[in-house]
Structure formats: structure tokens, C-alpha cells
Design a protein around this motif. Structure first.
Motif, short mmCIF file in Angstrom:
data_model
loop_
_atom_site.label_atom_id
_atom_site.label_comp_id
_atom_site.label_asym_id
_atom_site.label_seq_id
_atom_site.Cartn_x
_atom_site.Cartn_y
_atom_site.Cartn_z
N LEU A 14 0.82 -1.21 0.00
CA LEU A 14 0.00 0.00 0.00
C LEU A 14 0.85 1.26 0.00
CD1 LEU A 14 -2.91 -0.97 2.46
CD2 LEU A 14 -2.84 -1.13 -0.04
N SER A 15 1.99 1.23 0.67
CA SER A 15 2.87 2.39 0.71
C SER A 15 3.56 2.64 -0.63
CB SER A 15 3.93 2.22 1.80
OG SER A 15 3.33 2.19 3.07
N GLU A 16 3.81 1.57 -1.38
CA GLU A 16 4.56 1.69 -2.63
C GLU A 16 3.68 1.58 -3.87
OE1 GLU A 16 7.50 -1.33 -2.33
OE2 GLU A 16 8.62 -0.34 -0.70
N TYR A 17 2.40 1.48 -3.67
CA TYR A 17 1.48 1.21 -4.78
C TYR A 17 1.49 2.36 -5.79
CZ TYR A 17 -2.75 -0.57 -7.07
OH TYR A 17 -3.66 -1.08 -7.97
N THR A 18 1.57 2.02 -7.07
CA THR A 18 1.60 3.04 -8.12
C THR A 18 0.53 2.83 -9.16
OG1 THR A 18 3.25 1.73 -9.35
CG2 THR A 18 4.08 3.44 -7.84
N GLY A 19 -0.32 1.83 -8.96
CA GLY A 19 -1.37 1.57 -9.94
C GLY A 19 -2.45 2.64 -9.92
N SER A 20 -3.25 2.67 -10.99
CA SER A 20 -4.34 3.64 -11.09
C SER A 20 -5.67 3.08 -10.61
CB SER A 20 -4.47 4.10 -12.55
OG SER A 20 -4.75 2.99 -13.40
N GLN A 21 -5.75 1.76 -10.44
CA GLN A 21 -6.98 1.12 -10.00
C GLN A 21 -6.92 0.78 -8.51
OE1 GLN A 21 -9.65 0.74 -12.08
NE2 GLN A 21 -8.33 1.91 -13.50
N PRO A 22 -8.08 0.60 -7.87
CA PRO A 22 -8.07 0.21 -6.45
C PRO A 22 -7.28 -1.09 -6.25
CG PRO A 22 -10.28 0.84 -7.14
CD PRO A 22 -9.45 0.79 -8.38
N PRO A 23 -6.56 -1.22 -5.13
CA PRO A 23 -5.69 -2.39 -4.90
C PRO A 23 -6.48 -3.63 -4.46
CG PRO A 23 -5.59 -0.95 -3.01
CD PRO A 23 -6.47 -0.25 -4.03
N VAL A 24 -7.38 -4.08 -5.33
CA VAL A 24 -8.24 -5.22 -4.98
C VAL A 24 -7.42 -6.48 -4.76
CG1 VAL A 24 -10.15 -6.68 -5.74
CG2 VAL A 24 -10.21 -4.22 -6.18
N ALA A 25 -6.50 -6.77 -5.67
CA ALA A 25 -5.73 -8.02 -5.58
C ALA A 25 -4.92 -8.07 -4.29
CB ALA A 25 -4.82 -8.15 -6.80
N GLU A 26 -4.33 -6.94 -3.91
CA GLU A 26 -3.51 -6.91 -2.69
C GLU A 26 -4.37 -7.19 -1.46
OE1 GLU A 26 -1.34 -4.89 -5.85
OE2 GLU A 26 -3.41 -4.82 -5.14
N ILE A 27 -5.55 -6.64 -1.43
CA ILE A 27 -6.43 -6.86 -0.27
C ILE A 27 -6.98 -8.28 -0.29
CG2 ILE A 27 -8.59 -6.14 0.82
CD1 ILE A 27 -7.94 -3.30 0.02
N GLU A 28 -7.30 -8.79 -1.49
CA GLU A 28 -7.75 -10.18 -1.58
C GLU A 28 -6.68 -11.14 -1.07
OE1 GLU A 28 -10.94 -10.22 -5.28
OE2 GLU A 28 -8.83 -10.70 -5.65
N GLN A 29 -5.43 -10.82 -1.30
CA GLN A 29 -4.33 -11.66 -0.83
C GLN A 29 -4.19 -11.60 0.70
OE1 GLN A 29 -0.46 -10.34 -2.14
NE2 GLN A 29 0.45 -12.39 -1.95
N PHE A 30 -4.56 -10.45 1.26
CA PHE A 30 -4.40 -10.24 2.71
C PHE A 30 -5.56 -10.84 3.52
CE2 PHE A 30 -5.28 -7.37 6.38
CZ PHE A 30 -4.18 -7.70 7.15
N ILE A 31 -6.77 -10.76 3.03
CA ILE A 31 -7.96 -11.14 3.81
C ILE A 31 -7.91 -12.57 4.34
CG2 ILE A 31 -10.46 -11.52 3.67
CD1 ILE A 31 -10.67 -9.02 1.97
N PRO A 32 -7.45 -13.58 3.57
CA PRO A 32 -7.43 -14.94 4.12
C PRO A 32 -6.64 -15.07 5.42
CG PRO A 32 -7.15 -15.02 1.75
CD PRO A 32 -7.08 -13.57 2.13
N ALA A 33 -5.54 -14.30 5.55
CA ALA A 33 -4.75 -14.37 6.79
C ALA A 33 -5.55 -13.84 7.98
CB ALA A 33 -3.45 -13.59 6.64
N VAL A 34 -6.42 -12.84 7.72
CA VAL A 34 -7.26 -12.30 8.78
C VAL A 34 -8.39 -13.28 9.11
CG1 VAL A 34 -8.70 -10.36 9.49
CG2 VAL A 34 -6.72 -9.97 8.03
#
Length: 803
Positions: free
Chosen positions: A347-367
Motif C-alpha cells: 500500500l505504501s509503494e502502490y503506483t497503480g491507477s486502479q483500487p488495490p483489490v488483488a492486494e487486499i484479496e491476498q491479505f484477507i485470508p490471513a485475517v
């Protein structure tokens, strides 16, 4: 300003108001503020928990002899102070493990950490084995069949081992563990004596209850029964200590080990509790018990299986000592640590123009892995994946303008604008960088990435907790819940300067602090959050008296015991919050505290909304009533908040105080109830001064002494007694139990009054003893089934705070 919010794959849009001011514009549907959780005391039986007894309702009405025998045995070995001793041991171990981790330049491997914990607990395990061997040696030559109950009690008490440790937690736990062992041995000897004295009746009784015939009981109780039995008992105790190591390594893993599961469903079924599957019953237990209480519950059931089984059927060492090992296959806390760091960096280094859906999808299973998904009906992979997609979409949209290097720098500047208000006075010498607030985004995501990751994590947990199975399948309901949960999470974990001034979810009326993950020296293995603002507040005596304390007393009694003599007290209040896997012992390793402060786990008290309002004038900083107040009740879940009081008037050294002011011990076999009232050294000396005729008034202030004692002993005593009676199924009607509790409380008041009137010299002698504090014991022999059948008590006093 408004923007569109996408919920799942529907493409629905909604107009929402951002919780932020200036930096970003977030999709948010701000509903009405949730009602504050009720901090008031629960009615006596509305809050009844299975912590007191693992059995359900109306055991007395059951005709199953196994159920009756099991319930009677479990109640006879029940010790409400055992949970507390186990919790203290877990907290000391947690502090040691975290302290060791802080010494490493990189995170220690699991093998290295486990080795450190095993070395720490090894002396306790060795002393337990030696003590059990001492029990066997002391009982082997005794004529056990000829001893009456009181003589057997005296013999067992005479076999006590002296404390051999510098650790209060070790001494306390070993004493409680040996107490359990002696209660078990006493019951087993009584069982064998029945066979020895009347073999025919013993065999008939055993056949009725399903117990195996104890052939050795007819031959020689001491040599044939106790030798093998104590070896098995020794292994059961070692299993518990092995479980302590395992739980310190992975506090979130399931407590109940596999070998005991066949025993519990059988008993629960015969008691009419139900036929829940193993996993479901585990989750039901975790809803009602804390970590230590769960482990104590499992230990009692191991003793029960040993008690019910015949000589050849008792658990072997191999069956018991390895039972915790399978739980270590997945370390949920470490996996979440790694996922949190990865998300913070992304999230700190994100440079994409779209919402970071993939990054959050990768994180949610650990939660989600730390949540009991069985009760949500999400065991099917498809349902779980659908939930992840439903949460990730709207959440990614909410944070899309808060990510990237530019946003991270803005967040960092907002955090560091006024460091004098963001860090404790006690940490000034450590420096601002000790909390990591100076650094911008780095390999671990920096403070900005961590703040965003905390907000995302909290949002996911809030959504899962708030919605039921049906709602979690509805994109509209999930999207609305995500928007509300994110507003609350952003208000908690992002700098106030980024929030709208009129945001109702803000936690403080004025500018507050920031919840920072700690300890910084063990990153990324963070174990708690600390609030960067320290509240410097005057605490009046009236306020201190209104704030409860986990020992059953109040903040007033705590401060008086710590040396406060004048009011109001200028105090500094530190705030803490749990992460998944946090134990209260972790708080003691706060690296921002002065080097000469050696905090104990019991100094960290739950921060409820009521307490936050009274102490800080900021009730929203508190959390609803959480487990952890009663002994053994703490569960290592996320989001629980605690406070700690510091004052220049408090000595840096620890002052010995009773960990529990009042304990109720109930023996259903003999209908004996004992009430222990523990007084600190300060309390005992103050009462003794008022009992002496040399007091300033020249008179004995007996009424004042009694009033002070009632304030310690009586406020919740009727409830405690009634709960013990109902929990043991001695009395099945709550109203009747409440009447008996009231009658016993009144008799306790009368008994102590009579004792102090006629035996004040004994109290004075106990106070004069070098041991810290005094314990008043009130014993009722032969308590009947009604309030009119409460006998007059016997009252005694002993030096020290007996456990």
C-alpha cells in the motif's frame, strides 16, 4: 464530495461521505453511531459462564450414574484460583518469549523460540515430577484404608513441598497444581477404600456407574494403586506444561487436544448438553472461556478420564505428552504478521491507477484464518472465496486515494507534526524514533503502511463479527458493513489530522494519538498496539473508587496499596490494544517505559467505555465489556483495550498485592464451603491500627473495621456463592441458589464480626507476622439445600495471602 462505490460484481453505486479531510475522499455510508456496550455489572445469572463447571443444566435430575459421578468428581477438584495461576504462568512466559525476541537482530526461528520457552519451564516440570514422587513416597507406607477424611487431609497437607523458585508465577502455579493432584489422589483413594472395605458393594457401584473394578484396591492401596496411578498423574501434569509451551508459541491455535475429545462428547451427551461435533464444541467452549480457563478445563477432563478408567485404560505418556504437537502445523499469528507487513509495503509503494483489490484479496485470508469460520457456514471454499471478493472490492475503493508514496509521506507528516503530544513522557529519553514515527515508507511499509494495514485488518474483522451467515452472502449488506466498519477503523488507526472534524466515529473529541504496533525492536513480529498519546490526568478518590479492578477491588485500593496518601493523584495513563495472539504479559515488554519500571501483567486493566469516560473523559476510546476480568477469562483476540496507571508517587518496585481479594471454594462431597478474604499488608495494618485502643480516638473502631472488610469481601459474594452452587448442580434453581448465597453472606458477616470481637489478638498476631498480608478464612461445614440450612461458620486468620 462523493464518489461511486462498487460492491462485489454488481456495479451498484451509492453516495457516501468520506471520513477524511483533505487527503482523500473515501466511499463511506455513515450510519448512526453504534450504541455503546453496556459496562454495568450483569445480573447474577444472565452472565453465567461454563467457566465454573463444564456441565450444563439440571445435572441433579439426571439418572445416568456416569454423568453424576463425573460431575461430582469435576466439582471436587475444581479450584477457581487454578485458572488464575495458569494465566499468570502464561503471561510470564509471554513476556519472556517477547523479551528474548527483542534481543535478536532478525526474527528468531520457531525452533529457537521454542527452545527458549522449554528451557524456561524445565525447572517447573522437574519440580512437579519431584513433588509427585514425594507424594508417592509419603503415602506408600501409610494405612490408607484406616484413615478418616480429616486424617487423610492432614497427611496430604504434610507432604507439601516448599517453594523452590524465585518466580512468584512458578511458586503459585506449582502450589495450585499440587492442590489439584491431592484432590485427585484423595478421590481415588476413597474409591479404592470402598472396594477394599466392601468389595461386593464396590463392584455393584462400579458396575452401575460404568467404572472399572479396581482390583488393586482390594489387595493393597498404597503399593498397587498409587505407584502406577501417580506415574500417570505425573504425565498428565507434564502434558499441561507442554501445552503451556505450545500455547505460548501459538496462542490462537485450538486448545482442546485430540485424545480428550472422545471423553467429552460421551459426558456431554449423557448430561443432556447435546451432541455437537468436535469443532463446534471447541468453538462453543472458546466463546465462554478464556485461554487459561480452556486449558484448565481440558486438564480437569484428563484427570476425569484417568479417574473413570481402569488400571489398564488410563492414558499413557505417549498418548498425552504429544497431544499438542499437531496444533503447531500452522502458526496463525506469524502468518498474519507476514501478511500484514506485505500489505503495508504494497500500500505504501502502490503506483497503480486502479483500487488495490488483488492486494487486499491476498491479505484477507490471513485475517479470516484467526476467526471461527465454522459458525459462519464458510467451510465450503466457494463461500469463503465469495466473501473475500465481497469485502475486497468496496474496501479497495475506500482506500484507493490513501495509498502510494505521496500519500504515505502525507500520513507520516501528519503523524509527526506534534511529537510532544504523540509520545509518552517516560519515553522522551528513548527518542521519537523508538516508535518508528519518523521513518517514511521502508522495507516494512513504514508507519503509514502499518496504519493503513491496521485499518484494513480491523475493517475485515468488524465485518465478519457484525454480519451473520445470510448477510455475508449479500453484496449490498456486505458493502454497507464495509463502509461503516472502515469509518470506525480509520478513526481508530489513522491520524486525526486526516479525519473530518465532524466525523461521528472519531475516538476523541480533541486531537488524539495513534495506535502504533509494538514492540518496534521485534518487527515484524508485533504483539500489541500502544497509543502514542499519554493522558496526564488528576484522579480523584471518588473517580478511583468508581473504577473497578480485576482482583475484585477498585482503582482506589490499588493506588492505596501502591503508596498513594493524598488525593487527587496526578497520573499518567498508558493505553494498549491487543493484536491477534496478544497475551497481557506482552504489554510488560513495552520498550518505551523507563528501564527501572518492571510492570506486571495484572497492572494492565480492561479499558471499557465507562472506565475511559471516567478516567480520560473520552469514552469512545474504550471497548465494550470484554473477557479478561475474571481469572482465566482472557482470550487472545484482537481489539481488546487496556490501560495502565503510572504516577510519580508509585514506587518503581512491585508491591505485593493479592491477585484475587475473595475466593470461594466448594466441596460437594462434604457440603463444605470456604471463603478466603485476602488483605494486602497495607489493608491489614490499617485495620489492626483501628482495632487497637491506642487509636487516635482511644477507642477500638470495630464498626469502621467491619465496614472496611465488607467493602472488600461482600459486594459480589452472594453472586459468587450462587454461581458456584448452580455451576456444580448442587442447587438447580437459580432463585434458591441466590437465597442460599445471601444467607451465607449474612453468616459470613456475623462470623467475622464475632471473630474480631473476641479473637482480635489472633488477627494482630497474623498482621505482625513477616509474611505479606493476611488471609481470613470462613468455613461452613454441612451447607444444606436451603437458606435456613446454613450452619454457623468457623473463622480463622493466617499470615500471608493464601492461595
Amino acid at each position: 464530495m462523493t464518489i461511486e462505490s462498487h460492491a462485489g460484481s454488481r456495479g451498484d453505486t451509492e453516495t457516501s461521505t468520506s471520513p477524511f479531510a483533505g487527503l482523500s475522499y473515501l466511499t463511506q455510508s455513515v450510519g448512526e453511531e453504534r450504541a455503546a456496550a453496556d459496562d454495568t455489572e450483569a445480573p447474577p445469572f444472565d452472565g453465567f459462564h461454563a467457566t465454573e463447571s463444564p456441565f450444563g443444566e439440571d445435572i441433579a435430575g439426571e439418572t445416568d450414574p456416569v454423568a453424576a459421578e463425573s460431575a461430582d468428581f469435576l466439582e471436587s477438584i475444581h479450584d477457581e484460583d487454578f485458572d488464575e495461576a495458569l494465566e499468570q504462568l502464561l503471561n510470564d512466559g509471554a513476556a519472556l518469549l517477547l523479551s528474548d525476541a527483542q534481543q535478536w537482530s532478525a526474527p528468531a526461528s520457531e525452533a529457537e523460540a521454542r527452545e527458549a520457552v522449554e528451557q524456561w519451564i524445565a525447572p517447573l516440570a522437574a519440580e512437579w515430577q519431584r513433588a509427585v514422587d514425594g507424594l508417592g513416597a509419603g503415602l506408600e507406607g501409610a494405612d490408607l484404608s484406616g484413615l478418616v477424611e480429616n486424617e487423610l487431609d492432614e497427611l496430604l497437607d504434610s507432604l507439601d513441598s516448599p517453594a523452590a523458585f524465585d518466580s512468584e508465577a512458578f511458586d503459585n502455579f506449582l502450589g495450585r497444581l499440587l492442590g489439584k493432584a491431592k484432590s485427585f489422589v484423595k478421590r481415588k483413594i476413597a474409591q479404592a477404600v470402598t472396594f477394599a472395605k466392601n468389595p461386593i458393594k464396590g463392584v455393584v457401584d462400579a458396575a452401575k456407574s460404568g467404572l472399572q473394578t479396581i482390583r488393586s484396591g482390594v489387595e493393597s492401596i498404597g503399593r498397587h494403586l498409587l505407584g502406577p496411578l501417580l506415574e500417570k498423574l505425573k504425565n498428565v501434569g507434564l502434558t499441561l506444561l507442554k501445552g503451556v509451551v505450545s500455547k505460548l508459541m501459538a496462542p490462537l491455535s485450538r486448545v482442546l487436544p485430540a485424545p480428550i475429545r472422545p471423553v467429552l462428547p460421551l459426558i456431554l451427551k449423557r448430561l443432556g448438553v447435546g451432541e455437537a461435533a468436535d469443532d463446534e464444541s471447541d468453538e462453543a467452549t472458546s466463546d465462554e472461556m478464556g485461554l487459561a480457563a480452556q486449558m484448565a478445563h481440558e486438564f480437569d477432563n484428563r484427570l476425569l478420564s484417568l479417574y473413570l478408567a481402569g488400571d489398564s485404560e488410563s492414558p499413557t505418556a505417549d498418548e498425552t505428552t504429544d497431544s499438542y504437537e499437531p496444533e503447531q502445523a500452522q502458526n496463525l499469528e506469524s502468518e498474519l504478521d507476514d501478511a500484514r507487513v506485505r500489505l503495508a509495503t504494497q500500500l505504501s509503494e502502490y503506483t497503480g491507477s486502479q483500487p488495490p483489490v488483488a492486494e487486499i484479496e491476498q491479505f484477507i485470508p490471513a485475517v479470516l484464518a484467526i476467526r471461527p469460520l465454522l459458525k459462519l457456514g464458510l467451510t465450503v471454499t466457494g463461500a469463503r472465496e465469495k466473501l473475500i471478493n465481497l469485502i475486497a472490492g468496496p474496501l479497495a475503493s475506500l482506500i484507493k486515494n490513501m495509498i502510494g508514496p505521496t500519500a504515505a509521506a502525507t500520513i507520516t507528516r501528519a503523524v509527526g507534526r506534534e511529537p510532544s503530544r504523540m509520545i509518552a513522557k517516560a519515553a522522551v529519553n528513548v527518542g521519537f524514533s523508538a516508535l518508528g514515527l519518523e521513518s517514511a515508507a521502508g522495507p516494512d511499509g513504514g508507519i503509514a503502511g502499518e496504519a493503513l494495514a491496521s485499518a484494513v485488518e480491523s475493517t475485515v474483522l468488524r465485518v465478519v463479527d457484525q454480519l451473520d451467515e445470510a448477510a455475508l452472502a449479500d453484496p449490498l449488506q456486505v458493502g454497507a458493513a464495509v463502509a461503516q466498519a472502515f469509518a470506525e477503523s480509520a478513526a481508530a488507526y489513522l491520524p486525526d489530522r486526516l479525519l473530518r472534524a465532524d466525523l461521528p466515529e472519531r475516538e476523541t473529541a480533541e486531537e488524539g494519538g495513534l495506535w502504533v504496533m509494538m514492540p518496534r525492536s521485534s518487527r515484524p513480529r508485533y504483539r500489541f498496539r500502544r497509543y502514542t498519546r499519554v493522558f496526564v490526568v488528576p484522579v480523584s478518590r471518588q473517580t478511583a473508587r468508581a473504577v473497578g479492578w480485576s482482583d475484585g477491588g477498585t482503582l482506589e485500593s490499588y493506588l492505596l496499596d501502591r503508596g498513594v496518601t493524598q488525593w487527587p493523584v496526578q497520573a499518567e495513563v498508558d493505553l494498549y490494544e491487543t493484536l491477534p495472539g496478544t497475551l497481557p504479559g506482552h504489554f510488560t515488554r513495552d520498550e518505551t517505559l523507563p528501564a527501572d519500571e518492571h510492570a506486571a501483567a495484572e497492572e494492565y486493566q480492561p479499558l471499557t467505555k465507562r472506565t475511559a469516560g471516567l478516567l480520560l473523559g473520552e469514552p469512545a476510546l474504550g471497548r465494550g465489556r470484554t473477557t479478561g476480568v475474571r481469572a482465566g477469562g482472557f482470550r487472545p483476540g484482537p481489539g481488546q483495550r487496556f490501560f495502565r496507571i503510572r504516577s510519580a508517587r508509585l514506587p518503581a518496585r512491585r508491591v505485593r498485592r493479592p491477585r484475587r481479594l475473595v475466593s470461594v471454594h466448594w466441596d460437594p462431597q462434604t457440603n463444605r464451603m470456604r471463603i478466603f478474604v485476602r488483605l494486602s499488608e497495607r489493608q491489614a495494618r490499617a485495620l489492626q491500627a483501628r482495632l487497637q485502643r491506642a487509636a487516635p480516638s482511644g477507642q477500638r473502631d470495630l464498626p469502621g473495621v467491619l465496614l472496611a472488610l465488607w467493602q472488600v469481601a461482600l459486594p459480589r459474594l452472594p453472586y459468587r456463592i450462587a454461581r458456584r452452587l448452580v455451576g456444580s448442580s448442587t442447587v438447580t434453581d437459580a432463585t434458591a441458589a441466590a437465597r442460599i448465597g445471601t444467607a451465607i453472606t449474612a453468616a459470613t458477616r456475623t462470623g467475622i464480626t464475632t471473630f474480631l470481637t473476641h479473637s482480635g489478638a489472633q488477627f494482630a498476631a497474623a498482621v505482625a507476622d513477616p509474611a505479606d498480608g493476611v488471609t481470613i478464612t470462613v468455613t461452613f461445614d454441612g451447607v444444606g439445600a436451603g437458606p435456613t440450612q446454613v450452619p454457623a461458620p468457623t473463622v480463622s486468620v493466617s499470615p500471608g495471602m493464601l492461595r
